[in-house]
Design a protein around this motif. Sequence first.
Motif, PDB file in Angstrom:
ATOM      1  N   PHE B 108      49.246 120.736  35.205  1.00 16.80           N
ATOM      2  CA  PHE B 108      49.837 122.054  35.401  1.00 16.80           C
ATOM      3  C   PHE B 108      49.828 122.429  36.879  1.00 16.80           C
ATOM      4  O   PHE B 108      50.792 122.965  37.409  1.00 16.80           O
ATOM      5  N   ASN B 109      48.736 122.140  37.465  1.00 14.32           N
ATOM      6  CA  ASN B 109      48.625 122.475  38.879  1.00 14.32           C
ATOM      7  C   ASN B 109      49.645 121.718  39.709  1.00 14.32           C
ATOM      8  O   ASN B 109      50.283 122.269  40.618  1.00 14.32           O
ATOM      9  N   THR B 110      49.783 120.431  39.416  1.00 16.49           N
ATOM     10  CA  THR B 110      50.752 119.658  40.187  1.00 16.49           C
ATOM     11  C   THR B 110      52.155 120.210  39.959  1.00 16.49           C
ATOM     12  O   THR B 110      52.958 120.311  40.890  1.00 16.49           O
ATOM     13  N   GLU B 111      52.420 120.540  38.725  1.00 17.35           N
ATOM     14  CA  GLU B 111      53.745 121.114  38.468  1.00 17.35           C
ATOM     15  C   GLU B 111      53.924 122.394  39.253  1.00 17.35           C
ATOM     16  O   GLU B 111      54.969 122.636  39.877  1.00 17.35           O
ATOM     17  N   GLN B 112      52.930 123.183  39.206  1.00 19.65           N
ATOM     18  CA  GLN B 112      52.987 124.444  39.942  1.00 19.65           C
ATOM     19  C   GLN B 112      53.228 124.168  41.418  1.00 19.65           C
ATOM     20  O   GLN B 112      54.056 124.818  42.067  1.00 19.65           O
ATOM     21  N   LYS B 113      52.511 123.212  41.903  1.00 20.70           N
ATOM     22  CA  LYS B 113      52.667 122.905  43.322  1.00 20.70           C
ATOM     23  C   LYS B 113      54.073 122.410  43.604  1.00 20.70           C
ATOM     24  O   LYS B 113      54.677 122.774  44.616  1.00 20.70           O
ATOM     25  N   ALA B 114      54.573 121.583  42.738  1.00 19.57           N
ATOM     26  CA  ALA B 114      55.932 121.078  42.945  1.00 19.57           C
ATOM     27  C   ALA B 114      56.916 122.253  42.981  1.00 19.57           C
ATOM     28  O   ALA B 114      57.786 122.328  43.854  1.00 19.57           O
ATOM     29  N   LYS B 115      56.763 123.149  42.059  1.00 15.53           N
ATOM     30  CA  LYS B 115      57.664 124.300  42.032  1.00 15.53           C
ATOM     31  C   LYS B 115      57.544 125.095  43.308  1.00 15.53           C
ATOM     32  O   LYS B 115      58.532 125.512  43.908  1.00 15.53           O
ATOM     33  N   LYS B 116      56.329 125.278  43.670  1.00 17.93           N
ATOM     34  CA  LYS B 116      56.125 126.073  44.881  1.00 17.93           C
ATOM     35  C   LYS B 116      56.760 125.389  46.079  1.00 17.93           C
ATOM     36  O   LYS B 116      57.364 126.029  46.932  1.00 17.93           O
TER      37      LYS B 116
END
Lengths: 608, 141
Positions: B108-116
């Motif tokens: 989830f965090n990586t996804e979040q980071k990617a989005k960011k």
Amino acid sequence: MAEAMADSYNGDSEPTTRTLLRRVLDTADTRTPRRRRSARVGAQKALLETPSSRRLSSPTKMNVRRHSHRVRSIGRLAHVHTSGNVEEQTPRTLLKNILLTAPESSIMRPESVVKPVPTPQVVQSSRRDSSRGSLELQLPELEPPTTLALGLLAPGRRKQRLRLSVFQQGMDQGLPLSQEPRGNASASSLTSSLNLTFATPLQPQSVQRPGLARRPPTRRAVDVGAFLQDLRDTSLALASPGDSLRTPVATLPADTVLEDTQPFSQPLVGRSPSGYHSLTCLSHTEVEDAERAVSLRTQSSGPRLQNHSLYVCPAESPGCWFLLHVRAESVLDQDTPNKYHPGKPAELLAGKAKKVDAHAVSFPNNSSAISGEDGVEPLQDGVDEEAEERMEESLSVSEVMDTTGTQGSVRTEKSKRHREMSEAVEAKEPEGSSGDEDISGRRASPELASSTTEFLQARQPQFLEPALPPSTAVLSSEPLEPLPTRLPPRARTPGPRPRQDPHKTGLSHYVKLFSFYAKMPMEKKALEMVEKCLDKYFQHLCDDLEVFAAHAGRKTVKPEDLELLMRRQGLVNDQVSLHVLVERYLPLEYRQLLIPCAFSGNSVFPAQ
Amino acid sequence: MEEEEDGAAEEQQRFSYRQRLKAAVHYTVGCLCEEVASDREMPFSKQTIAAISELTFRQCETFAKDLEMFARHAKRSTINTEDVKLLARRSNSLLKYITEKNEELTQFNTEQKAKKKKQLENDNTKSVAPAEAEAAGKDGS
């Protein structure tokens, strides 16, 4: 009386310290009101002393003893009886007075002293009654002197022992007590101490040499005839093969042969198979003198045994040669080793003249070296199947070794032990080789026995343990020491043995501790459960340590990991640190390794 | 004297804080127990709930100390998921659960980071474009 004594003393031309002391004694006795007994004693002592003073050659000794006793007793008595001899009032005299008065004034009444004293007291009290005026030593009452005597007895025990004979002589001759015993303490204390020595004459002697008393009976009378025969046999057997290996081992037999504590100096591993043929022929005649039946049996099993003996691990391990023996036997059966034989007999004959010790020592090494490699490999294959054979063979081989023997005196012991062992084994595997076992039993070396038992234990623990552990436990410890070069046979042999064994051996120690501290008899199942729990506990512990080390990104477990573990266990907390525990429970050697300590040269170990 | 008073007051404060925490834990445990009771159709007695809540509270204390120890052992000053995993290693199921959760979170965090990151890039381009447009406009004018 004292004055009379003093008058008699005045006749002494030499104003020695002893005479001075005596005078002081006499005067002191008369003066003190409590001195009745000691006065009597002192008077009699004086009487005794005067005639014997000149006889005694070591006045200084007595004085020294008196002084020593005075020093001891001075602590007890605060007061000093000057005894009127003002001009002679030296520290020595003062001490002497104290010594005299010590028995009466001391309060301590050690019970242990009372016990031994009564018996002699009875005797001496009768004496006292009968011989007041005689020159015999009069004993004071029991209680007063015992206290001081006890204190003086221990240090002066040796002296008393030495003088006991003198005392006895004196008593026999009706002489007054010699001055030497008196020198130990004051008259009263001295007599009481003497009583004590009477009471416990045996103790000092037994205590004097505890080591000898505890040591097992070492040597038996050497049967010269048998010994010589053994020498001859061993010379024959060990002649050829032992040559190469004799030199390195030559020193061993000399050391081990005569030592009681190392009966397993050199288990005679075996003989060359070929050599044995000739050996049996030769030994037959020789052995007949000692063991006729044995020789006959050995003949039958001889060649086999010899073959076996050859195949001994080079490591000199006791069990090795057993393995090799089995192998050798199988080889013999296949008629392969026949090549050996021709060479051996000649060598054996040649070597007959050589000393047995060298032979005996070198032979096992030789045989082991020669056939070690051969025997080991095939042995490992059929371990279980040939177990029984090996047992027999090992026993028979040990017998052969014994007959060729090394030391007669040791042999007798060995034979006994081996007999026990062989009997135990026989019970389990009664076979044709029982005869050999008997032979070996007679002259089995404890080395062989122990090695056999060790090997057998390693091989077939199930049926050997019950009978062998007692003997093995006694014997196995010793052979390992004199044979440091021997490799442990167990390392190779029990391949299929599960790893539980080395683990359980460590746990059994803790289980024993547990059962000890339980102070109650415990069921075997309970102990097994304890062992299981301990196993799991330690497994857990080690896993934790591993994880902790990995957590810190390390591959080695360090003390920090252990500290973390102990912290989790609650042993180490904010109040108690690891160093505190180390200081509390570990010995100094370990503490030095753990806690940084500064050494000379500005160095700190372990480095921080 | 002031220090003593302060100390005492602080003590009291801590104590009251502790009590509040305990109360909160007790309440949560009660709720959970009610859920389980309704599931298994077996009611929980009050003493049981109290015991469980006390036990939970003490165990939390132990956990906290252990976590701190683990972090210090790894020469870190922040408690990590690694420390938590180490703590839960004893119970296999718990460890499994925690690992799964951890993976989810990381994902989830990586996804979040990617989005960011994408957003940032978009913002940058957008911000750059108007700046260029402005510059172009200025130049043009």
